[in-house]
Design an enzyme around this catalytic site. Sequence first.
Site: not given
Length: 369
Positions: A325, A268, A307, A313, A193
Amino acid sequence: MIKLHDLYFKPFISEQEIQIVVARMAEEIANDLGDKIPVFIGILNGSFMFVSDFVKKYPKTCEVTFIKLASYEGLKSTEDIQRLIGLTQDLTGRTVVILEDIIDSGKTLEEVHRIFRNENVKELKIATLFHKPEAYKKDFKLHYVGIEIPNKFIVGYGLDFDGLGRDLPEIYQLKTTQHMTNIVLFGPPGAGKGTQANYLKEKYNLIHISTGDVFRNNIKNETALGMLAKSYMDKGELVPDQVTIDMLAAEVEKNTDAKGFIFDGFPRTDAQAKALDELLAEKDSEISAMVALEVDDEILVKRLLERGKTSGRPDDADESIIRNRIKEYYKKTAVLKDYYSAQDKYFGVDGVGSIEEITDRLSKVIDKL
Ligand code: IMP
Ligand code: MG
């Protein structure tokens, strides 16, 4: 919203509302005129639709004719009124009711009075469906006024903008701000995104508003809204929608000349989507589309694990956290997908492929808006 020539117009008065007003005028005039058989005179071109609906609703005997005057050029009333078709019958002793679509500056009406000065009619009444009191420069009495409207250009129901719009059954009002392309961008974690938002903002000259960034900046810069938001976060409470909306409104306000916005991370919830609609409506604008990148779960998991090997992360390293998630994403966005689908504004875009391929697919959607 509609586009005529190079300008945008928004819905203003519905067909149903017009019909109610026309019926009310017909009844009121019929009551006032009693047994007299009036001659209704429409002022062409603009009044043809009004006259047609009006006489159908007029409950008593009447005559109908037209004269044709022209004054408007584009968006402006001009000084000189042309008589294109004049009176063709003797009106001596008759009750005449002028039917105008709209009375704006009153120059056309002045010409009408000039035409009737030597006609020896019994009485001359003026009826207009629309009237712009702020623009009216004359003091001729308007006997019947359907709807008073603000001094903004309208089209539809007989009224045109350079030839277009006369055929519309409802009224549209000129948008005073330029057209914006406003996109709500969605995508599950790992869909790319952020990358796509960067391409799109360059390509379409849009302002990218990432709610996360807006929050962080407001808190970092200790703005009033940032401190307010932080006070909730420090107590472990959710930041109220209104605070978030106010922060976004400030971002929109900072970019009044923008060609449009990409909203990222917002809305949201249903309530937020409505609040965003209201915010944009104040700017004479609206959300153009919700564009959602669609990527199969298994591909997302693979991408994120990949990633995680380099990003450091921690939430990209654990497969069950990743799956959670993704699940959360679908749970949260389902309601928004419904919200924008109901307005025909939801566009799912295949998010599997090279960056350029995906940008191309997104562009195809945006170019059609
Ligand atoms: P006036 O002579 O300034 O009162 O304007 C009357 C004529 O201008 C109307 O009969 C219309 O033809 C045109 N006009 C005035 N305002 C508008 C508008 O908002 N949209 C389209 N035509 C308008
Ligand atoms: Mg007219």
